[in-house]
Each structure stands twice: as C-alpha cells, then as structure tokens.
Design a protein around this motif. Structure first.
Motif, PDB file in Angstrom:
ATOM      1  N   TRP A  72      33.903  38.333  38.275  1.00 13.98           N
ATOM      2  CA  TRP A  72      33.497  37.540  37.105  1.00 13.98           C
ATOM      3  C   TRP A  72      34.088  38.028  35.785  1.00 13.98           C
ATOM      4  N   LEU A  73      34.310  39.351  35.650  1.00 11.44           N
ATOM      5  CA  LEU A  73      34.753  39.858  34.347  1.00 11.44           C
ATOM      6  C   LEU A  73      36.144  39.352  33.935  1.00 11.44           C
ATOM      7  N   PRO A  74      37.119  39.280  34.868  1.00  9.66           N
ATOM      8  CA  PRO A  74      38.443  38.790  34.440  1.00  9.66           C
ATOM      9  C   PRO A  74      38.355  37.410  33.803  1.00  9.66           C
ATOM     10  N   LEU A  75      37.495  36.568  34.355  1.00  6.30           N
ATOM     11  CA  LEU A  75      37.342  35.222  33.818  1.00  6.30           C
ATOM     12  C   LEU A  75      36.669  35.251  32.445  1.00  6.30           C
ATOM     13  N   VAL A  76      35.651  36.092  32.300  1.00  4.16           N
ATOM     14  CA  VAL A  76      34.956  36.212  31.011  1.00  4.16           C
ATOM     15  C   VAL A  76      35.947  36.677  29.940  1.00  4.16           C
ATOM     16  N   LEU A  77      36.767  37.673  30.275  1.00 12.20           N
ATOM     17  CA  LEU A  77      37.714  38.196  29.287  1.00 12.20           C
ATOM     18  C   LEU A  77      38.769  37.151  28.930  1.00 12.20           C
ATOM     19  N   ARG A  78      39.238  36.424  29.941  1.00 14.29           N
ATOM     20  CA  ARG A  78      40.276  35.429  29.682  1.00 14.29           C
ATOM     21  C   ARG A  78      39.716  34.286  28.829  1.00 14.29           C
ATOM     22  N   ARG A  79      38.539  33.799  29.216  1.00 14.04           N
ATOM     23  CA  ARG A  79      37.951  32.673  28.496  1.00 14.04           C
ATOM     24  C   ARG A  79      37.509  33.056  27.080  1.00 14.04           C
ATOM     25  N   ALA A  80      37.227  34.354  26.871  1.00 12.15           N
ATOM     26  CA  ALA A  80      36.730  34.775  25.567  1.00 12.15           C
ATOM     27  C   ALA A  80      37.800  34.607  24.491  1.00 12.15           C
ATOM     28  N   GLY A  81      39.076  34.667  24.892  1.00 12.14           N
ATOM     29  CA  GLY A  81      40.157  34.522  23.924  1.00 12.14           C
ATOM     30  C   GLY A  81      40.087  35.556  22.818  1.00 12.14           C
ATOM     31  N   ASN A  82      39.722  36.782  23.200  1.00 14.72           N
ATOM     32  CA  ASN A  82      39.542  37.848  22.217  1.00 14.72           C
ATOM     33  C   ASN A  82      40.514  38.973  22.564  1.00 14.72           C
ATOM     34  N   SER A  83      41.568  39.139  21.749  1.00 12.37           N
ATOM     35  CA  SER A  83      42.617  40.095  22.113  1.00 12.37           C
ATOM     36  C   SER A  83      42.155  41.551  21.971  1.00 12.37           C
ATOM     37  N   ARG A  84      41.065  41.777  21.228  1.00 13.83           N
ATOM     38  CA  ARG A  84      40.618  43.159  20.994  1.00 13.83           C
ATOM     39  C   ARG A  84      40.057  43.827  22.242  1.00 13.83           C
ATOM     40  N   ILE A  85      39.582  43.039  23.207  1.00 11.38           N
ATOM     41  CA  ILE A  85      38.834  43.619  24.318  1.00 11.38           C
ATOM     42  C   ILE A  85      39.511  43.442  25.671  1.00 11.38           C
ATOM     43  N   GLN A  86      40.791  43.078  25.686  1.00 13.74           N
ATOM     44  CA  GLN A  86      41.455  42.871  26.969  1.00 13.74           C
ATOM     45  C   GLN A  86      41.718  44.211  27.653  1.00 13.74           C
ATOM     46  N   VAL A  87      41.836  44.166  28.996  1.00 17.08           N
ATOM     47  CA  VAL A  87      42.079  45.384  29.766  1.00 17.08           C
ATOM     48  C   VAL A  87      43.376  46.027  29.272  1.00 17.08           C
ATOM     49  N   GLY A  88      43.332  47.337  29.035  1.00 16.93           N
ATOM     50  CA  GLY A  88      44.521  48.042  28.563  1.00 16.93           C
ATOM     51  C   GLY A  88      44.499  48.262  27.056  1.00 16.93           C
TER      52      GLY A  88
END
Lengths: 301, 207
Positions: free
Chosen positions: A87-103
């Motif tokens: 579920w988290l990859p989808l939450v991060l992608r949909r959030a459209g928030n560059s500050r919190i992406q993996v890496g």
C-alpha cells in the motif's frame, strides 16, 4: 470547453491546503514509529499515525485519507523491508509530494538501521509472504527501538535545522531513559529465558532473540497464510511431546485458532499488545514493553 | 475531474468523484445503421461521470470481514446533426440525445476467503430525431430508423449475484448468476463458473 477546464482547476486549487504549516508534519506508518517520532519531536511536530494496533500493517488499503496526509507530510517514518509494499508505494505516488519519496531525506525506513533476522535463503511464493530483506517486525526488541531513535533524531535535525538543538536534546533525554528502562526490563525478564512459546505469526522473532524465548511453532502454516485445521492438528500433535507455556497473538489476529489450541492443550492463550495502542496499558513505547513483560511474567517460564 | 474522500472513524472510508468531458464531434458514424447506409453525427457531446465507493471493515482490519459498496453513474448529452446516405438517397436529421448508464454493487466478505456480491446495472436512452431535409427516402420514419440513432424504447437492465472463494491472494473461484434483460422482448438467465488467477508480482492496490 476551456471554461469548463478552468472551472475544475479552480475547484482543485481551492480544495488544496494553502501554504505549509509552521510545525513539521510527520507521517508514521505504524504506531511504534508514531510514538517514537512524538517522543523525539515533542511540540515541534504534528505526528499522524497511518495504522492502528488493530490493523495488520501488511494489509492496509491506500485510502484517500492516507494520501491526503502523505501529501502534507515533511517526513515519512515506516518499517520498510517490504512490510508496507502492498500500500505505501501507492500512497507515496498518489501523494505527489517530492519531499517524502523513497531515497529522499523525507523518507526513513526503520529496518535500514537494524540488523535483520530471518533473511530468506530463497525467494519463492511457495514459502508464503516472505520478505526478501528479512523479517520486518523489529519493534519488539528495545535495542532496535534505540537504533531507530538515533537515526530518527538525526534525521529530524537534518530536515528541520531550525529546531536542531531541540531534537538533539530530546534524543539524548530519550536515550538515557530508554537505556535505564532496558536495564530494568533485562533484569525483570531474566526468568523468561528459554520459555517455550507458540505464536500466531512470525512477528515476535526479535523479542525472542532479545529475551531468549524458544519458539516451537507458528499457527500460520506459512507467513501471511491464515491458519488451517490440518496445520493446527499438526501443532497439537507436536505439543504433546514438547509442550509450550503460552500461545501468543497480536490484537489484530484472529483469536479463534488460538482459542481452539488453548482448549485442546490447556496452554494459556495470551494477547500481547505488539505495538503502541495494542491494549490500554501500552499507551507509549515504555508502556508497551512494561506491559508485555508483565503479561509474560504473569504466566511465568 | 474531482476526487474527495476520507475516513469515518477507524472502520470506514469513502471516496467520491465527479468528472466531466466535453467534445466537439465531426462525422462520427453510427454503429447500428444498416450495412449499406452511412450515418454520421456532428455536434457537441458532453459526458458527466459520478462515482462513489464506501468500504467498511471492523477496526479497519479487513482480513476476516469487510464490505465494499460501489456505484458509478454516466450521463451523456449530445446535440447536433446526422447526415444520412443510402445509395442515391440522402437526408439531414436534427439530433438531440440523452443516455445514461449506472450500476450499484455490494460485495461482502463474511468470513476469511469467502465473499458474496450483488449488482444491478441499467442503461437508458432518450434520443430525439427530426428530419430537416430529405431526398429519396420513402418517409421521415424510414430515414430516422435507418440512421441508427433512434432509441429503442427499451431500457436494458441486469441483476447479478456472485459467491467466490479465494484460497490465496493468487487465485479465486467464482460462481455467478446473471438475470440479463438487455434484449427488449426476452430475458436471459446466465450461470458462470470462473477460475481467476494471478501470475508473477503485482503492485499495490488502488482504493
């Protein structure tokens, strides 16, 4: 036609939260990291915890509310090691928030700072829901909590340097209290060494490792696969020659298989909090370990 | 397009969406006119869609029991002209069409691995045609019938019921019954047994 597009764009703009809030916003995937983030940030941050102790962190749905919270977050603190991969990859992608992406600095995976156990030798669906990086349920060993606290304290100071000194102070204070508590727990738990246990899911590996508990069986035939009657019968047979002291499950796991085994063996069934909020005593990280040890000691080795 | 959603306590979550699509159409052929006839629509076409999903699971833990309610509504409004040709005959028709389609369904997992579901589908159409110019067709009614743009005075609908069993996340066996009233003067009873499986890795699920 273009008027209509502009109209909808306006709707979207008006519904977006305006501007950034003064305090840091932290999105924690599980209650233990939410509690830790709160300990280390105090007033400087607003912490949102995405799951409760009554939910299975493997199986969460990427709900609109989670996406909305991730959109506003400055820091995401999760377990990692594949625990949230559903579920988290989808939450991060949909959030459209560059500050919190993996890496990025805004994403912290707790398992990156802890030596993982049970790293599988082979990866095969026939083995159930195995995690390639190792067992992700690290929170029930307080030494791991301290490792993650150090990483998280530093990360907070890095992304919010304005309050850097405060984060360092809070980390220092927390580490001291935690180390004192660990000494106390270690002494209290000494009699539990070697205690034979049965668990529902492979979620207690790190606690067993810390306390020296001996895990005889898991009610799940394979990790992530619900208990079957044939598997329970096999466990029942095994327990006749090698009895366990207790059958442990987390609050979100089905009590019926545990109850069945309890009725057929007389071995006490025990619901441990597993994370912060798992019962009325586990209100913070200290309470989580205090209560877990108390419940195990009440049954005794 | 607009999507809104949120939680209701620990156990429920919802999401609703609205979208609108507007197009200018040039010479879109009718799929239902007779083979030797060419009917082409030109004009404005607007499509509006509303959707809503509600999910419930006790304490937000769907492993044993959960419920999903879902509905979508489509509405299309069109206005313009239909140019009709058949051999040496030709006609120009004024066309004003309204079509809508919607479904609503509920799927309930009553015990781990087992789900039951109920669904209703419906289509409606209200198409108005008016002959503006004609040469060679026997009557206005003939030209309208041959255009393929007239509605048939019948609203297709379907009821479905299903029961499925998922031994793991990778396979599912489903029994389904449909009462299909797509045709004007007859209804169909359909029974299907499906085996659905997933191979390889798959990504995180959408809400």
């Amino acid at each position: 036609m273009s008027e209509r597009i502009i109209f909808w764009l306006w709707c979207v703009l008006l519904l977006c939260p305006l501007g950034a809030n003064a305090s840091l916003r932290i999105f924690a995937c599980e209650p233990e990291w939410g509690a830790l983030a709160q300990e280390l940030s105090g007033e400087a941050a607003v912490v949102y915890t995405a799951t409760t102790a009554h939910q299975d962190a493997h199986h969460i749905q990427a709900r609109p509310s989670l996406i909305a919270q991730a959109r506003r977050a400055d820091l995401v603190v999760c377990t990692g090691a594949g625990l949230e991969s559903g579920w988290l990859p989808l939450v991060l992608r949909r959030a459209g928030n560059s500050r919190i992406q993996v890496g990025t600095k805004g994403f912290l995976a707790a398992t990156n700072f802890v030596p993982l156990l049970e790293r599988p030798r082979r990866l095969d669906r026939a083995d159930g829901d195995v995690h390639a990086a190792g067992n992700p349920h690290i929170q029930m060993d307080p030494r791991n909590i301290l490792r993650v606290a150090e990483a998280l304290g530093q990360r907070l100071a890095e992304i919010d340097p304005q309050h850097g000194a405060g984060y360092h102070q809070r980390l220092e204070a927390f580490s001291q209290r935690w180390q004192a508590a660990m000494q106390r727990w270690q002494q209290q738990a000494a009699p539990l060494r070697g205690m034979p246990i049965v668990v529902y899911h492979r979620g207690w590996t790190y606690m067993n490792h810390w306390l020296g508990l001996r895990q005889l069986a898991e009610l799940e035939p394979l990790p992530g696969v619900l208990p079957t009657s044939s598997h329970l019968a096999a466990i029942l047979e095994g327990l006749k020659s090698q009895p366990a002291r207790v059958i442990i499950r987390a609050p979100y796991q089905d009590p019926r298989p545990v109850q069945w085994l309890h009725e057929h063996t007389g071995i006490p069934a025990l619901e441990l909090p597993f994370t912060v909020g798992g019962n009325e005593h586990a209100t913070d990280l200290f309470g989580l370990f205090d209560n877990t040890l108390q419940l195990l000691l009440e049954i005794g080795p | 397009m607009l999507k809104l959603g949120g939680d209701i306590g620990d156990s429920s979550a919802w999401q609703g969406g609205l979208s609108a699509l507007s197009a200018e159409v040039h010479d879109r052929a009718s799929a239902t006119s007779p083979p030797d006839t060419v009917a082409a629509f030109s004009g404005d076409s607007d499509l509006y869609v509303a959707d809503f999903v509600y999910k419930w699971a006790p304490a937000g833990n769907p492993d044993q029991r959960n419920l999903k309610l879902q509905t979508e509504f489509f509405y299309r409004r069109e206005q313009g002209d239909v140019a009709l040709r058949e051999g040496g005959s030709a006609a120009l028709l004024g066309y004003k069409g309204r079509q809508s389609g919607w479904y609503a369904q509920a799927v309930y997992q009553f015990v781990a691995h087992w789900r039951a579901g109920l669904r209703y589908d419906r289509l409606t159409a209200d198409n108005r045609l008016q002959v503006l110019e004609t040469s060679g067709f026997s009557s206005s009614a003939d030209a309208i019938a041959k255009s393929g743009f007239a509605d048939r005075g019948h609203d297709p609908q379907r009821w479905s019921f299903m029961l499925d069993w998922s031994p793991s996340e990778f396979s599912r066996i489903r029994a389904q019954y449909n009462r299909d009233e797509s045709r004007a003067n007859a209804s169909d009873d359909q029974w299907t047994l499906q085996y659905i499986m997933t191979l390889g890795s798959h990504g995180a699920h959408l809400f």
